[in-house]
Design a protein around this motif. Sequence first.
Motif, PDB file in Angstrom:
ATOM      1  N   GLY A   1      -6.600   8.787  11.741  1.00 63.80           N
ATOM      2  CA  GLY A   1      -5.825   9.611  12.394  1.00 63.80           C
ATOM      3  C   GLY A   1      -6.128  10.072  13.712  1.00 63.80           C
ATOM      4  O   GLY A   1      -7.495   9.681  13.932  1.00 63.80           O
ATOM      5  N   GLU A   2      -5.500  10.762  14.562  1.00 61.93           N
ATOM      6  CA  GLU A   2      -5.826  11.207  15.639  1.00 61.93           C
ATOM      7  C   GLU A   2      -7.113  11.985  15.848  1.00 61.93           C
ATOM      8  O   GLU A   2      -7.621  11.958  16.714  1.00 61.93           O
ATOM      9  CB  GLU A   2      -4.613  12.045  16.627  1.00 61.93           C
ATOM     10  CG  GLU A   2      -3.505  11.162  16.728  1.00 61.93           C
ATOM     11  CD  GLU A   2      -3.581  10.378  18.005  1.00 61.93           C
ATOM     12  OE1 GLU A   2      -3.932  10.701  18.877  1.00 61.93           O
ATOM     13  OE2 GLU A   2      -2.981   9.395  18.063  1.00 61.93           O
ATOM     14  N   SER A   3      -7.479  12.774  15.126  1.00 61.58           N
ATOM     15  CA  SER A   3      -8.642  13.697  14.941  1.00 61.58           C
ATOM     16  C   SER A   3      -9.658  13.046  14.831  1.00 61.58           C
ATOM     17  O   SER A   3     -10.878  13.636  14.816  1.00 61.58           O
ATOM     18  CB  SER A   3      -8.238  15.107  14.133  1.00 61.58           C
ATOM     19  OG  SER A   3      -8.289  14.504  12.842  1.00 61.58           O
ATOM     20  N   GLY A   4      -9.832  12.001  13.922  1.00 60.38           N
ATOM     21  CA  GLY A   4     -10.985  11.310  13.201  1.00 60.38           C
ATOM     22  C   GLY A   4     -11.208  11.949  12.255  1.00 60.38           C
ATOM     23  O   GLY A   4     -12.247  11.516  11.402  1.00 60.38           O
ATOM     24  N   GLN A   5     -10.653  13.083  11.638  1.00 60.44           N
ATOM     25  CA  GLN A   5     -11.183  13.662  10.448  1.00 60.44           C
ATOM     26  C   GLN A   5     -10.598  13.162   9.175  1.00 60.44           C
ATOM     27  O   GLN A   5      -9.493  12.656   9.227  1.00 60.44           O
ATOM     28  CB  GLN A   5     -10.470  15.001  10.254  1.00 60.44           C
ATOM     29  CG  GLN A   5     -10.989  16.084  11.433  1.00 60.44           C
ATOM     30  CD  GLN A   5     -12.493  16.149  11.214  1.00 60.44           C
ATOM     31  OE1 GLN A   5     -13.012  16.797  10.355  1.00 60.44           O
ATOM     32  NE2 GLN A   5     -13.112  16.052  12.415  1.00 60.44           N
ATOM     33  N   THR A   6     -11.378  13.076   8.086  1.00 62.96           N
ATOM     34  CA  THR A   6     -11.057  12.539   6.914  1.00 62.96           C
ATOM     35  C   THR A   6     -10.104  13.308   6.287  1.00 62.96           C
ATOM     36  O   THR A   6      -9.924  14.398   5.874  1.00 62.96           O
ATOM     37  CB  THR A   6     -12.226  12.260   5.812  1.00 62.96           C
ATOM     38  OG1 THR A   6     -13.378  11.348   6.682  1.00 62.96           O
ATOM     39  CG2 THR A   6     -11.970  11.668   4.763  1.00 62.96           C
ATOM     40  N   LEU A   7      -8.911  12.439   5.789  1.00 62.43           N
ATOM     41  CA  LEU A   7      -7.542  13.189   5.465  1.00 62.43           C
ATOM     42  C   LEU A   7      -8.017  13.596   3.877  1.00 62.43           C
ATOM     43  O   LEU A   7      -8.986  12.919   3.138  1.00 62.43           O
ATOM     44  CB  LEU A   7      -6.523  12.427   5.201  1.00 62.43           C
ATOM     45  CG  LEU A   7      -6.073  11.915   6.501  1.00 62.43           C
ATOM     46  CD1 LEU A   7      -4.739  11.042   6.500  1.00 62.43           C
ATOM     47  CD2 LEU A   7      -5.743  13.148   7.471  1.00 62.43           C
ATOM     48  N   PRO A   8      -7.376  14.662   3.195  1.00 63.05           N
ATOM     49  CA  PRO A   8      -7.837  15.016   1.879  1.00 63.05           C
ATOM     50  C   PRO A   8      -7.077  14.421   0.750  1.00 63.05           C
ATOM     51  O   PRO A   8      -7.386  14.323  -0.367  1.00 63.05           O
ATOM     52  CB  PRO A   8      -7.462  16.537   1.888  1.00 63.05           C
ATOM     53  CG  PRO A   8      -6.292  16.620   2.755  1.00 63.05           C
ATOM     54  CD  PRO A   8      -6.666  15.630   3.904  1.00 63.05           C
ATOM     55  N   ARG A   9      -5.904  13.532   1.215  1.00 62.89           N
ATOM     56  CA  ARG A   9      -5.071  12.886   0.077  1.00 62.89           C
ATOM     57  C   ARG A   9      -4.999  11.245   0.750  1.00 62.89           C
ATOM     58  O   ARG A   9      -5.204  11.113   1.853  1.00 62.89           O
ATOM     59  CB  ARG A   9      -3.787  13.473   0.260  1.00 62.89           C
ATOM     60  CG  ARG A   9      -3.860  14.830  -0.649  1.00 62.89           C
ATOM     61  CD  ARG A   9      -2.594  15.201  -1.028  1.00 62.89           C
ATOM     62  NE  ARG A   9      -2.693  16.588  -1.574  1.00 62.89           N
ATOM     63  CZ  ARG A   9      -1.371  17.362  -1.947  1.00 62.89           C
ATOM     64  NH1 ARG A   9      -0.352  16.955  -1.285  1.00 62.89           N
ATOM     65  NH2 ARG A   9      -1.638  18.391  -2.352  1.00 62.89           N
ATOM     66  N   HIS A  10      -4.728  10.396  -0.419  1.00 62.99           N
ATOM     67  CA  HIS A  10      -4.500   9.291  -0.214  1.00 62.99           C
ATOM     68  C   HIS A  10      -3.249   8.958   0.267  1.00 62.99           C
ATOM     69  O   HIS A  10      -2.121   9.205  -0.213  1.00 62.99           O
ATOM     70  CB  HIS A  10      -4.898   8.541  -1.624  1.00 62.99           C
ATOM     71  CG  HIS A  10      -4.694   7.118  -1.788  1.00 62.99           C
ATOM     72  ND1 HIS A  10      -5.319   5.917  -0.924  1.00 62.99           N
ATOM     73  CD2 HIS A  10      -3.934   6.109  -2.669  1.00 62.99           C
ATOM     74  CE1 HIS A  10      -5.120   4.992  -1.383  1.00 62.99           C
ATOM     75  NE2 HIS A  10      -4.092   4.942  -2.294  1.00 62.99           N
ATOM     76  N   ALA A  11      -2.933   7.755   1.325  1.00 65.91           N
ATOM     77  CA  ALA A  11      -1.902   7.396   1.721  1.00 65.91           C
ATOM     78  C   ALA A  11      -1.019   6.583   0.570  1.00 65.91           C
ATOM     79  O   ALA A  11      -1.513   5.666   0.200  1.00 65.91           O
ATOM     80  CB  ALA A  11      -2.137   6.401   2.895  1.00 65.91           C
ATOM     81  N   PRO A  12       0.113   7.086   0.256  1.00 64.59           N
ATOM     82  CA  PRO A  12       0.856   6.623  -0.852  1.00 64.59           C
ATOM     83  C   PRO A  12       1.577   5.135  -0.349  1.00 64.59           C
ATOM     84  O   PRO A  12       1.734   5.031   0.782  1.00 64.59           O
ATOM     85  CB  PRO A  12       1.897   7.444  -1.283  1.00 64.59           C
ATOM     86  CG  PRO A  12       2.125   8.188  -0.156  1.00 64.59           C
ATOM     87  CD  PRO A  12       0.796   8.351   0.743  1.00 64.59           C
ATOM     88  N   ALA A  13       1.682   4.288  -1.297  1.00 60.91           N
ATOM     89  CA  ALA A  13       2.286   3.079  -1.024  1.00 60.91           C
ATOM     90  C   ALA A  13       3.906   3.603  -0.900  1.00 60.91           C
ATOM     91  O   ALA A  13       4.391   4.453  -1.537  1.00 60.91           O
ATOM     92  CB  ALA A  13       2.397   1.795  -2.327  1.00 60.91           C
ATOM     93  N   LEU A  14       4.772   2.513  -0.296  1.00 60.05           N
ATOM     94  CA  LEU A  14       6.013   2.884   0.270  1.00 60.05           C
ATOM     95  C   LEU A  14       6.899   2.122  -0.673  1.00 60.05           C
ATOM     96  O   LEU A  14       6.983   0.804  -0.111  1.00 60.05           O
ATOM     97  CB  LEU A  14       6.251   2.856   1.822  1.00 60.05           C
ATOM     98  CG  LEU A  14       5.364   3.943   2.588  1.00 60.05           C
ATOM     99  CD1 LEU A  14       5.854   3.563   4.308  1.00 60.05           C
ATOM    100  CD2 LEU A  14       5.468   5.163   2.122  1.00 60.05           C
ATOM    101  N   ILE A  15       7.384   2.266  -1.606  1.00 60.80           N
ATOM    102  CA  ILE A  15       8.115   1.288  -2.427  1.00 60.80           C
ATOM    103  C   ILE A  15       9.190   1.951  -3.064  1.00 60.80           C
ATOM    104  O   ILE A  15       9.087   3.144  -3.818  1.00 60.80           O
ATOM    105  CB  ILE A  15       7.171   1.010  -3.810  1.00 60.80           C
ATOM    106  CG1 ILE A  15       5.849   0.171  -2.976  1.00 60.80           C
ATOM    107  CG2 ILE A  15       7.836  -0.111  -4.660  1.00 60.80           C
ATOM    108  CD1 ILE A  15       4.743  -0.229  -4.226  1.00 60.80           C
ATOM    109  N   ASN A  16      10.565   1.416  -3.154  1.00 65.64           N
ATOM    110  CA  ASN A  16      11.735   1.948  -3.718  1.00 65.64           C
ATOM    111  C   ASN A  16      12.009   3.416  -3.390  1.00 65.64           C
ATOM    112  O   ASN A  16      12.246   4.245  -4.473  1.00 65.64           O
ATOM    113  CB  ASN A  16      11.676   1.792  -5.143  1.00 65.64           C
ATOM    114  CG  ASN A  16      11.398   0.154  -5.500  1.00 65.64           C
ATOM    115  OD1 ASN A  16      11.884  -0.691  -4.734  1.00 65.64           O
ATOM    116  ND2 ASN A  16      10.771  -0.239  -6.784  1.00 65.64           N
ATOM    117  N   LEU A  17      11.969   3.671  -2.197  1.00 63.28           N
ATOM    118  CA  LEU A  17      12.017   5.220  -1.947  1.00 63.28           C
ATOM    119  C   LEU A  17      13.485   5.758  -1.880  1.00 63.28           C
ATOM    120  O   LEU A  17      13.729   6.743  -1.706  1.00 63.28           O
ATOM    121  CB  LEU A  17      11.259   5.505  -0.426  1.00 63.28           C
ATOM    122  CG  LEU A  17       9.832   5.265  -0.401  1.00 63.28           C
ATOM    123  CD1 LEU A  17       9.266   5.504   1.017  1.00 63.28           C
ATOM    124  CD2 LEU A  17       8.996   6.332  -1.275  1.00 63.28           C
ATOM    125  N   ALA A  18      14.426   4.747  -1.777  1.00 67.06           N
ATOM    126  CA  ALA A  18      15.862   5.278  -1.929  1.00 67.06           C
ATOM    127  C   ALA A  18      16.199   5.771  -3.224  1.00 67.06           C
ATOM    128  O   ALA A  18      17.113   6.656  -3.170  1.00 67.06           O
ATOM    129  CB  ALA A  18      16.613   3.964  -1.862  1.00 67.06           C
TER     130      ALA A  18
END
Length: 334
Positions: A74-91
Motif C-alpha cells: 500500500g501507499e504507506s508501506g506499512q504491513t496491513l493487519p489483515r489478509h486480502a480476500p479473494a474476490l469470488i461470487n460477490l453477487a
Amino acid sequence: MARETVPKKIALDIPANFPAVLDDPDNPLTEQGVALGRLLFYDTRLSGSNKLSCASCHHQELAFSDGIALSNTGESGQTLPRHAPALINLAWAKSGLFWDGGSTNLESQAFGPLTSADEMHQNLSELEDELKAVPDYAKRFQEAFGTGVKSANIAKALAQFQRTLISGNSRYDKYIRKEDGSILTHQEIRGMLLVNAKCRSCHSGELFTDGGYHNNGIDKDFSNASLDGLYQGRSRITYNPLDLGKFKTPTLRNVALTPPYMHDGRIKTLAEVIEHYNSGVEVSPTTDVLLSQNNGQAGVPLSLQDKSDIIAFLNTLTDEDFIRNIKFNKPNLP
C-alpha cells in the motif's frame, strides 16, 4: 443534439447449480457500468500516487487474491493487519464484507481501500478531477450513470464489475451438473463426502460459504487495543461479546489458488489448515460448537487418508475458466 445513451441492463450468467441472485435495485447491472468498472479496477489513477490499482492486490490468476499473508504494497508501506480476500461470487455477498462484515455492500466497501492511508490513500475529490480530465472516462460515466464523474459512481461501477466475477465451472461443478465426460476419482468423491459431513455447516451450499461469521479456534486471546480491535472479529462491529473472534467464512471455491489462509494469512497450506481443525483448535467462550466433533470436545478428527482425500476434493473446486476469463482481465486503459 446528441441522443442520450440509455444504459443497457444485463443479467448475470448464473451457473445452473447456483442459487438465484437478485439484482441490486440501487445499482442495476448494465453493460456500460460493468465495462467502466473493469477499467477502474485496473487503473492506477485510483491511488494517490497513481501507482496502485485494485488489481495490485487482487490478481486474476490467483482467483483475485494476492498470495501474500499480510501485504505492505500500500501507499504507506506499512504491513496491513489483515489478509486480502479473494474476490469470488460477490453477487451473493449480502451479509457484509471485509473479514468482520464492517461494510454492508460492495459499493460502500470500495471506499475503504480507496481512502485508507495504508492502502490506496486517494483523495476522492482529486480522483474525480483526475478522471474528469480523461475524455473517455467522462464519456463513459455519462453513458453508464447519466452524470459526470462522481465518487459514488466510481464505487458503483467497481461493484458492478466485481459482481460479474462468478466462479462456477470447476471439475466439481461439471460433475454435479452431470456434464458429458465429467468425473471425479474415487478419492475425490470420498473427499467430497468428508467435506459434506464435517465442513458444510459453515462452508454450505454451492457457494461453499454460509456468508456468516464464526470463531474457528485459531486464537483464544483477542486483546489487541493497539490495533483498534482488529483481532476481535465481528464483535468489533456489533459490540456483542458473543461475536468475539468471529470472522467471515471464506468460500472454498478456488481454495487451492488462494493461500495463505485465515484472516491474517497465518496458515500457509491446505494441509496445515486441515491439521488446525484436526488438532489445533483453541478453545475460548465463543469457539464455534460446530467444531466440537471429537466426542463433544473441540476438533474434527481426521485420519491421514481423510486429510489426503479432502485435499484431493478441494482441488476439484479450482475453476481454470475463471482465472483465464478474458472478460475479467486487464483491458486497454484510457
